[in-house]
Design a protein around this motif. Sequence first.
Motif, PDB file in Angstrom:
ATOM      1  N   ASN A   1     -50.485   7.286 -47.318  1.00  0.00           N
ATOM      2  CA  ASN A   1     -49.418   6.528 -46.780  1.00  0.00           C
ATOM      3  C   ASN A   1     -48.411   6.120 -47.840  1.00  0.00           C
ATOM      4  N   SER A   2     -47.173   6.075 -47.532  1.00  0.00           N
ATOM      5  CA  SER A   2     -45.994   6.080 -48.658  1.00  0.00           C
ATOM      6  C   SER A   2     -46.310   4.916 -49.843  1.00  0.00           C
ATOM      7  N   SER A   3     -46.788   3.627 -49.204  1.00  0.00           N
ATOM      8  CA  SER A   3     -46.942   2.709 -50.420  1.00  0.00           C
ATOM      9  C   SER A   3     -48.280   3.278 -51.209  1.00  0.00           C
ATOM     10  N   LEU A   4     -49.250   3.759 -50.670  1.00  0.00           N
ATOM     11  CA  LEU A   4     -50.319   4.422 -51.570  1.00  0.00           C
ATOM     12  C   LEU A   4     -49.652   5.381 -52.420  1.00  0.00           C
ATOM     13  N   LEU A   5     -48.926   6.218 -52.038  1.00  0.00           N
ATOM     14  CA  LEU A   5     -48.405   7.190 -52.704  1.00  0.00           C
ATOM     15  C   LEU A   5     -47.462   6.926 -54.048  1.00  0.00           C
ATOM     16  N   ALA A   6     -46.674   5.702 -53.537  1.00  0.00           N
ATOM     17  CA  ALA A   6     -45.678   5.224 -54.578  1.00  0.00           C
ATOM     18  C   ALA A   6     -46.412   4.606 -55.606  1.00  0.00           C
ATOM     19  N   ASP A   7     -47.777   3.861 -55.370  1.00  0.00           N
ATOM     20  CA  ASP A   7     -48.379   3.264 -56.356  1.00  0.00           C
ATOM     21  C   ASP A   7     -49.120   4.424 -57.212  1.00  0.00           C
ATOM     22  N   SER A   8     -49.624   5.303 -56.488  1.00  0.00           N
ATOM     23  CA  SER A   8     -50.517   6.551 -57.122  1.00  0.00           C
ATOM     24  C   SER A   8     -49.565   7.202 -58.247  1.00  0.00           C
ATOM     25  N   LEU A   9     -48.319   7.192 -58.057  1.00  0.00           N
ATOM     26  CA  LEU A   9     -47.668   8.330 -58.655  1.00  0.00           C
ATOM     27  C   LEU A   9     -46.625   7.394 -59.648  1.00  0.00           C
ATOM     28  N   GLN A  10     -46.644   6.289 -59.087  1.00  0.00           N
ATOM     29  CA  GLN A  10     -45.568   5.305 -60.014  1.00  0.00           C
ATOM     30  C   GLN A  10     -44.113   5.564 -59.685  1.00  0.00           C
ATOM     31  N   ILE A  11     -43.935   5.870 -58.469  1.00  0.00           N
ATOM     32  CA  ILE A  11     -42.448   6.209 -58.025  1.00  0.00           C
ATOM     33  C   ILE A  11     -42.041   5.113 -57.024  1.00  0.00           C
TER      34      ILE A  11
END
Length: 575
Positions: A67-77
Amino acid sequence: MSTETTSTTDPSPDPAPTPNPNSNSLIHPRREPFEHGLLPIPKLIFPDTTQILTQLKQKLARHDRVNSSLLADSLQISADHARLILDTLASVLNSESDPLVKAPSDEVDSVDADLRDLILFLYIQSYKKLLPRTHKDAAAVADVWPSTSAFDGYLSALSPLQLVRSNSRRFMPSQADEEAHQLSYLQKHMANILSLLAESVEGEGGESLVLSMEGFEHLGFLIQFGDKGSEVVTLSQAAPFFANSDPDMPAVPVPATQVLDWISQNIASALEHITERISAKENGPANSSDPDVAMADACTSSIKTSPSARGLCFIEGISKSSFVKQALDLKGCSSVKVLNCHDSILYILAPLRYATIYGCSDSTIVLGAVGKAVRIEHCERVHVITAAKRVCIANCRECVFFLGVNQRPLMVGDNHKLQVAPYNTFYSNLEEHMADVGIDANINRWDETLALGVVDPHDSLSHSAGVSDVQAESAARLDPDQFTNFLIPNWFGGESPGSTKDNPFQLPEAYIASQQRNQKNLGEIKQLLREVPLEENQKRELSSALHLLFKDWLYVCVACLQICRGYLHMLGTYW
């Protein structure tokens, strides 16, 4: 960007597979990810793409979907950028049944993306677009547009169209050139791409990489089979190692080296075919209706709609005229490219998946309903009216966009003096077309623009130092007092009337109030004219005077336009 290839070991090598035997079914790159799926977000341009995405895959290994929150955390965006990635991925996915594609626009945050599709999407952010090629008769080509703008009153840098037709006299590549460039990119990076889709297994010869049939099918995000006159087939149907698999039994995984050999041979065959086609066109007479002709080389006086392979139609070179295409005219076209049109009004009233508007000026362009993405690039003084799921605006100037859009409009590149406004028209089949492509009239984010960078890292052109982190200029809201409804003429003699009787998108209060004021003022003027105590002959004289004044006003407008054109001609520009 890493250019290394990942090697695999195969404990029991099989004979090298042959390319697809069907000569009418060549391998092609899916153009949608390369044309609508590239985002100018610096954090997505990795110093070593394969290594970083391998680490991301390992980090998210227990998550089949992200999901978007996991993606933001993983890529630091940022959360906005993570949401934008998922929105963009949804717009270019090849599977219409994927939950991300089927999700309503306001629920993407609650729907996850398949990890393998996400990794492929992130990988191609390393792609560099093809440099425009030099015109074959460069000395005979002159710049069309002056760099002085009456809109802002100062001598500016190169305008969007001058950037395309810059001093190097470079022009857009043909569709065949772009396809060859995309295939070459995939050929160079396929070993790395397969390593990201493959799984490690222990065998007699040690560790090796294998691809399951499911993992192999995810390559359909980037490549496909099918040519003119043929249906697109799934990759597993085209591949000899999966074609005869028992549908009731899980297919045996295939060594990644075997898959790589087969794809590489198919790409080589396709590149050879494209090279022969380009060579034949360059050595033969130019055909203006052929979309493989370089777009700026075509004769603009005779261009009509021309279909291409895999549902793409071109509308090119329309000048000083009105142009109408309806759904019946574009049957079989899921995507439209409007190229190099000037001083015209274009009505493209059909349900589409993708649309591109490139290099147009001083025109009004009405797009019907676009269910995936619209890209508007290198345009000047253009009014664009569209109902769409997603809109991206790049390198445009002095344009106004009347939008019914379900996602935030994306602003990228070197934009100047842009305005956005709510959707302002309708035609009889609009709501049916919107329903066909999945546009929700209850969601309109026309004024929630999202600006990214001025510099596009996917652009092969060089840029001045120090501008890589500059944010693109956003767009201002159109003043409600300048907002008017756009009337589409009733030219639909051949099509059955639809049910749409009004603009399906709700107007904001300020624009409704402005319309009501204008209607009230017009009504008061009509009432005053009706109440003036005049005899019949005086009423006729008043009517004649009003018509004469209107004609005088129109004559002055035409005369001013002619004077401007004469002045520009003296400056050495071309109209």
